[in-house]
Write a protein that holds these residues in place. Structure first.
Motif, PDB file in Angstrom:
ATOM      1  N   LEU A  23      31.923  -8.224  -4.781  1.00  0.00           N
ATOM      2  CA  LEU A  23      32.446  -9.443  -4.406  1.00  0.00           C
ATOM      3  C   LEU A  23      30.988 -10.360  -4.426  1.00  0.00           C
ATOM      4  CD1 LEU A  23      31.689 -10.529  -1.267  1.00  0.00           C
ATOM      5  CD2 LEU A  23      33.465  -8.841  -0.951  1.00  0.00           C
ATOM      6  N   PRO A  24      30.927 -11.615  -4.934  1.00  0.00           N
ATOM      7  CA  PRO A  24      29.697 -12.453  -4.857  1.00  0.00           C
ATOM      8  C   PRO A  24      29.312 -13.119  -3.546  1.00  0.00           C
ATOM      9  CG  PRO A  24      31.704 -13.529  -5.963  1.00  0.00           C
ATOM     10  CD  PRO A  24      32.059 -12.378  -5.660  1.00  0.00           C
ATOM     11  N   ILE A  25      28.240 -12.794  -3.276  1.00  0.00           N
ATOM     12  CA  ILE A  25      27.424 -13.368  -2.025  1.00  0.00           C
ATOM     13  C   ILE A  25      26.451 -14.314  -2.418  1.00  0.00           C
ATOM     14  CG2 ILE A  25      26.481 -12.898  -0.041  1.00  0.00           C
ATOM     15  CD1 ILE A  25      27.894 -10.262   0.312  1.00  0.00           C
ATOM     16  N   HIS A  26      26.463 -15.473  -2.175  1.00  0.00           N
ATOM     17  CA  HIS A  26      25.687 -16.632  -2.578  1.00  0.00           C
ATOM     18  C   HIS A  26      24.871 -17.225  -1.026  1.00  0.00           C
ATOM     19  CE1 HIS A  26      26.829 -17.244  -6.925  1.00  0.00           C
ATOM     20  NE2 HIS A  26      27.836 -16.777  -6.251  1.00  0.00           N
ATOM     21  N   VAL A  27      23.934 -17.482  -1.199  1.00  0.00           N
ATOM     22  CA  VAL A  27      23.271 -18.078  -0.140  1.00  0.00           C
ATOM     23  C   VAL A  27      22.898 -19.521  -0.530  1.00  0.00           C
ATOM     24  CG1 VAL A  27      21.125 -18.065   1.360  1.00  0.00           C
ATOM     25  CG2 VAL A  27      22.117 -16.025   0.506  1.00  0.00           C
ATOM     26  N   ILE A  28      23.300 -20.505   0.339  1.00  0.00           N
ATOM     27  CA  ILE A  28      23.169 -21.895  -0.056  1.00  0.00           C
ATOM     28  C   ILE A  28      22.601 -22.690   0.945  1.00  0.00           C
ATOM     29  CG2 ILE A  28      25.303 -21.528  -1.314  1.00  0.00           C
ATOM     30  CD1 ILE A  28      26.847 -23.049   0.958  1.00  0.00           C
ATOM     31  N   SER A  29      22.178 -23.644   0.519  1.00  0.00           N
ATOM     32  CA  SER A  29      21.382 -24.858   1.388  1.00  0.00           C
ATOM     33  C   SER A  29      22.335 -25.637   2.206  1.00  0.00           C
ATOM     34  CB  SER A  29      20.555 -25.920   0.676  1.00  0.00           C
ATOM     35  OG  SER A  29      21.487 -26.763  -0.102  1.00  0.00           O
ATOM     36  N   THR A  30      21.911 -26.359   3.572  1.00  0.00           N
ATOM     37  CA  THR A  30      22.622 -26.782   4.380  1.00  0.00           C
ATOM     38  C   THR A  30      23.407 -28.001   3.703  1.00  0.00           C
ATOM     39  OG1 THR A  30      21.660 -26.201   6.150  1.00  0.00           O
ATOM     40  CG2 THR A  30      22.794 -28.185   6.663  1.00  0.00           C
ATOM     41  N   ASP A  31      22.565 -28.729   2.787  1.00  0.00           N
ATOM     42  CA  ASP A  31      23.077 -29.940   1.933  1.00  0.00           C
ATOM     43  C   ASP A  31      24.180 -29.697   1.135  1.00  0.00           C
ATOM     44  OD1 ASP A  31      22.399 -32.671   0.891  1.00  0.00           O
ATOM     45  OD2 ASP A  31      22.415 -31.378  -0.970  1.00  0.00           O
ATOM     46  N   PHE A  32      23.968 -28.467   0.526  1.00  0.00           N
ATOM     47  CA  PHE A  32      25.257 -28.190  -0.487  1.00  0.00           C
ATOM     48  C   PHE A  32      26.475 -27.860   0.416  1.00  0.00           C
ATOM     49  CE2 PHE A  32      27.761 -25.142  -3.032  1.00  0.00           C
ATOM     50  CZ  PHE A  32      27.925 -25.602  -4.249  1.00  0.00           C
ATOM     51  N   ALA A  33      26.233 -26.962   1.722  1.00  0.00           N
ATOM     52  CA  ALA A  33      27.230 -26.442   2.440  1.00  0.00           C
ATOM     53  C   ALA A  33      28.063 -27.993   3.175  1.00  0.00           C
ATOM     54  CB  ALA A  33      26.771 -25.730   3.583  1.00  0.00           C
ATOM     55  N   ASN A  34      27.143 -28.742   3.284  1.00  0.00           N
ATOM     56  CA  ASN A  34      27.854 -30.115   4.025  1.00  0.00           C
ATOM     57  C   ASN A  34      28.619 -30.930   3.131  1.00  0.00           C
ATOM     58  OD1 ASN A  34      26.631 -30.038   6.595  1.00  0.00           O
ATOM     59  ND2 ASN A  34      24.660 -31.153   5.892  1.00  0.00           N
ATOM     60  N   ARG A  35      28.428 -30.761   1.689  1.00  0.00           N
ATOM     61  CA  ARG A  35      29.098 -31.273   0.545  1.00  0.00           C
ATOM     62  C   ARG A  35      30.630 -30.452   0.498  1.00  0.00           C
ATOM     63  NH1 ARG A  35      25.682 -31.371  -4.569  1.00  0.00           N
ATOM     64  NH2 ARG A  35      23.926 -30.290  -3.113  1.00  0.00           N
ATOM     65  N   LEU A  36      30.586 -29.513   0.753  1.00  0.00           N
ATOM     66  CA  LEU A  36      31.621 -28.522   0.905  1.00  0.00           C
ATOM     67  C   LEU A  36      32.567 -28.970   2.263  1.00  0.00           C
ATOM     68  CD1 LEU A  36      30.097 -25.079  -0.331  1.00  0.00           C
ATOM     69  CD2 LEU A  36      31.229 -26.839  -1.586  1.00  0.00           C
ATOM     70  N   LEU A  37      31.828 -28.934   3.097  1.00  0.00           N
ATOM     71  CA  LEU A  37      32.490 -29.353   4.372  1.00  0.00           C
ATOM     72  C   LEU A  37      33.074 -30.553   4.513  1.00  0.00           C
ATOM     73  CD1 LEU A  37      30.479 -27.442   7.114  1.00  0.00           C
ATOM     74  CD2 LEU A  37      32.825 -26.666   6.042  1.00  0.00           C
ATOM     75  N   ALA A  38      32.754 -31.509   3.679  1.00  0.00           N
ATOM     76  CA  ALA A  38      33.049 -33.104   3.854  1.00  0.00           C
ATOM     77  C   ALA A  38      34.555 -33.185   3.820  1.00  0.00           C
ATOM     78  CB  ALA A  38      32.325 -33.777   2.722  1.00  0.00           C
ATOM     79  N   PRO A  39      35.552 -32.617   3.140  1.00  0.00           N
ATOM     80  CA  PRO A  39      36.838 -32.851   3.203  1.00  0.00           C
ATOM     81  C   PRO A  39      37.317 -32.679   4.826  1.00  0.00           C
ATOM     82  CG  PRO A  39      36.304 -31.679   1.235  1.00  0.00           C
ATOM     83  CD  PRO A  39      35.171 -31.743   2.116  1.00  0.00           C
ATOM     84  N   ALA A  40      36.613 -31.633   5.294  1.00  0.00           N
ATOM     85  CA  ALA A  40      37.121 -31.361   6.808  1.00  0.00           C
ATOM     86  C   ALA A  40      36.661 -32.200   7.896  1.00  0.00           C
ATOM     87  CB  ALA A  40      36.670 -29.887   7.245  1.00  0.00           C
ATOM     88  N   GLY A  41      35.502 -33.324   7.221  1.00  0.00           N
ATOM     89  CA  GLY A  41      35.131 -34.283   8.340  1.00  0.00           C
ATOM     90  C   GLY A  41      34.049 -33.644   9.305  1.00  0.00           C
ATOM     91  N   VAL A  42      33.492 -32.712   8.924  1.00  0.00           N
ATOM     92  CA  VAL A  42      32.403 -32.011   9.793  1.00  0.00           C
ATOM     93  C   VAL A  42      31.026 -31.699   8.922  1.00  0.00           C
ATOM     94  CG1 VAL A  42      34.079 -30.942  11.512  1.00  0.00           C
ATOM     95  CG2 VAL A  42      33.411 -29.777   9.416  1.00  0.00           C
ATOM     96  N   THR A  43      29.940 -31.351   9.684  1.00  0.00           N
ATOM     97  CA  THR A  43      28.821 -30.913   9.112  1.00  0.00           C
ATOM     98  C   THR A  43      28.363 -29.556   9.617  1.00  0.00           C
ATOM     99  OG1 THR A  43      27.257 -31.851  10.803  1.00  0.00           O
ATOM    100  CG2 THR A  43      27.964 -33.322   8.876  1.00  0.00           C
ATOM    101  N   VAL A  44      27.505 -28.936   9.135  1.00  0.00           N
ATOM    102  CA  VAL A  44      26.879 -27.709   9.598  1.00  0.00           C
ATOM    103  C   VAL A  44      26.414 -27.720  10.755  1.00  0.00           C
ATOM    104  CG1 VAL A  44      25.384 -26.043   9.012  1.00  0.00           C
ATOM    105  CG2 VAL A  44      26.464 -26.769   7.289  1.00  0.00           C
ATOM    106  N   ALA A  45      25.664 -28.701  11.104  1.00  0.00           N
ATOM    107  CA  ALA A  45      25.135 -28.821  12.564  1.00  0.00           C
ATOM    108  C   ALA A  45      26.125 -29.174  13.575  1.00  0.00           C
ATOM    109  CB  ALA A  45      24.019 -30.193  12.451  1.00  0.00           C
ATOM    110  N   GLN A  46      27.410 -29.783  13.183  1.00  0.00           N
ATOM    111  CA  GLN A  46      28.268 -30.047  14.462  1.00  0.00           C
ATOM    112  C   GLN A  46      29.030 -28.555  14.571  1.00  0.00           C
ATOM    113  OE1 GLN A  46      30.321 -33.033  12.256  1.00  0.00           O
ATOM    114  NE2 GLN A  46      29.456 -34.717  13.230  1.00  0.00           N
TER     115      GLN A  46
END
Length: 618
Positions: A320-343
């Protein structure tokens, strides 16, 4: 730059031959070298060692008219003289170099592995052992006569892409590869060509009842399907600082979930899913470097190749693929949930309770592109020729593997998997045994049968070196190999061992092919005063760990050749950068090495080889 050698005359108080004491303090003077410069320095060093040789002090003179070298059963005192030359100090001298960062983790078919091959060949050349490789001799490089080259095939990473869509709109993309990277992701592992699925946030991706924390239990209780989804997790664990955990660890420091990042990977592999993993790599107290620099370094180091094969037809296991990503990229993924990585990280760290959820309306696609590549690697083979005209065409094999798993690319810590125990311990033990046999031969106690020293490559990729030797190009006939004594990880303590003593070694394969071989090891253990506990915990076809099939002895055992696999067990640094030379128990390693030496001496000198009495593992 050369090593100095202090000659010590005659013998020690016990009458044992004494070897030169080498000054290895020069290693500390090169600690400032870059890895590339250090590799060049080591290669020059090995070539100088090979060309200069070493003069040995005189050992006690045996009866020169003796026609037959005595067995260990008959003259354990003679064997003891040469056992005593296998010392903790010399094992350490070899291993602190062999398992250093200079060799870059010795991954098969890489520069570090090839440097290690030349180091071993130079040592055998210095000792005067007969080369038994199959390489065409090069008049300018005699070391290659000790090498058995063979091809390996694999696929090399060309490019990875990650993209996320909400309906018809692409909300995030990232590309990684040696030719082009955008600084927002890199591939940690994986081989599945395309992975598509929804996204689930799974906290830290930790399931650990000891700390009362379980992200996956929380997912199940919330009815969230992570097995058919991409899982987004945070790196490490809840930390108060780089050196302190919010979990109730025994020492207050980070737990194994932080110290051994692969633990999360293994935990995920063992589950029914998920389809893929995204790790936020630049968040938390231990993330020190700008993530774009980390990605650039990863792109530059796409040199190691997993899933090597002896076959040109490559079918990589679908990891299975395991990618390491930046916080900026992760925040764009989390945006539909209305939260950020820091939160979400702040909520988990403050409450020490899982916070998990499915990210709505988003679909993630990951693609991995690889291309075929043919590489080469080599076994290293040397011989002490037998002295008995009727027995010298029979062989006792002393084996170990010198490859390891290379660089992990951990940007915030130690990137080199040094493999001091796995299997530097077996390799340096073999070097010391080669020297002991050479000294005995010079003193008139040459082995009656020939002793073959084989350092295999490709073991970590699936026992490739020993498979090539046994099934494709045996440099001596297999039916003339009477015993294989294989050493792999003999330098540390198994934390699960409950035998009541640290003076133990696991013996695997004995009894199951040759009851006599097991008896030989037991008797020489007692007669030569090693007094190790020969533990048979894993000496069974029913062993769930299948250690009987997990090192190079297997490719001989499947042909019905008697073998013993000497092993002291795995530990917390198995296949981790922490497997380093300073953690080896050298006195204990010397004791085990002396046992293997005495076992080889007995088999090499008794009138008939060990009888095959069992059906082995077939």
């Amino acid at each position: 730059m050369t090593f100095s050698s202090l000659r010590i005359s005659a013998q020690d108080s016990a009458g044992a031959p004494v070897k030169p004491v080498r000054d290895w303090s020069l290693l500390s003077k090169v600690s400032g070298l870059t890895l590339r410069a250090a590799g060049t320095w080591c290669l020059g060093l090995t070539l100088m060692l090979a060309s200069t040789g070493t003069t040995m002090a005189q050992a006690p003179e045996p009866a020169r008219n003796a026609l037959v070298t005595p067995t260990a059963f008959d003259r354990p005192d003679v064997v003891g003289r040469y056992q005593s030359t296998i010392t903790a100090e010399e094992l350490a001298a070899h291993l602190y170099l062999f398992a250093s960062d200079f060799f870059e983790g010795r991954a098969t078919a890489t520069r570090g592995q090839k440097l290690a091959a030349y180091y071993l060949a130079s040592e055998y050349k210095r000792l005067g052992l007969t080369p038994k490789g199959s390489a065409e001799p090069d008049s300018q490089n005699l070391l290659e006569t000790y090498m058995q080259p063979f091809p390996v095939y694999a696929e090399r990473l060309k490019k990875t892409t990650l993209s996320a869509r909400i309906g018809d709109e692409t909300v995030a993309t990232s590309v990684f590869g040696p030719a082009s990277s955008d600084g927002h992701s890199y591939l940690a592992s994986g081989s599945v060509a395309e992975t598509v699925g929804p996204l689930v946030f799974a906290g830290y991706g930790i399931s650990d009842p000891e700390y009362g924390y379980d992200d996956f239990k929380a997912l199940r209780e919330a009815g969230i399907d992570y097995e058919s989804s991409w899982v987004l997790i945070l790196r490490d664990e809840p930390l108060a600082s780089p050196d302190s955990s919010r979990f109730a660890t025994s020492d207050g420091g980070p737990s194994e979930w932080t110290r051994q990042p692969r633990l999360k990977h293994l935990s995920l592999y063992r589950r029914a899913g998920p389809r893929g993993v995204l790790v936020v790599g630049d968040t938390g107290p231990r993330a020190k470097k700008p993530f774009a620099r980390v990605v650039d370094r990863q792109a530059e180091e796409i040199t190691e190749i997993d899933d090597l094969s002896l076959s040109e037809s490559i079918s990589p296991f679908p990891y299975l693929p395991i990618h390491v990503i930046s916080t900026d990229f992760a925040n764009r993924l989390l945006a539909p949930a209305g939260v950020t990585v820091a939160q979400v990280q702040e909520q988990i760290d403050s409450e020490l309770k899982p916070h998990v959820f499915a990210v709505p309306n988003i679909e993630v696609t990951g693609r991995i592109t690889r291309g075929p590549v043919k590489l080469s690697t080599e076994n290293v083979i040397a011989m002490i020729e037998g002295t008995d005209p009727e027995l010298k065409d029979e062989y006792v094999v002393i084996s170990s593997h010198y490859d390891h798993i290379g660089l992990t690319g951990d940007p915030d810590g130690d990137a080199v998997n040094n493999g001091a125990d796995d299997d530097g311990s077996g390799v340096v033990a073999a070097l010391e045994m080669a020297e002991a046999f050479r000294m005995a031969r010079e003193d008139g106690y040459g082995p009656r049968r020939s002793v073959l020293f084989i350092n295999f490559s490709g073991e970590e990729q699936g026992l490739l070196g020993s498979e090539y030797f046994a099934d494709k190009d045996p440099v001596v006939p297999l039916d003339q190999i009477v015993t294989v004594l294989n050493m792999d990880m003999i330098g540390r303590i198994d934390p699960t061992y409950r035998g009541g003593t640290d003076d133990y070694v696991y013996v695997i394969g004995s009894r199951l092919i040759s009851e006599e071989l097991h008896t030989i090891a037991e008797r020489v253990n007692q007669l030569t005063g090693r007094n190790l506990k020969l533990d048979e915990r894993f000496n069974s076809r029913s062993d769930p760990n299948r250690f009987y099939a997990r090192s190079d002895h297997w490719n001989f055992g499947k042909h019905g050749i008697p073998f013993i696999f000497f092993f002291t067990g795995t530990h917390e640094d198995y296949h981790e950068p922490g497997d380093e030379a300073h953690k080896i128990l050298y006195d204990r390693l010397a004791n085990i090495s002396q046992l293997v030496f005495a076992t080889a001496w007995q088999v090499a000198n008794q009138d008939v080889p060990p009888e095959v009495t069992g059906r082995g593992f077939n």
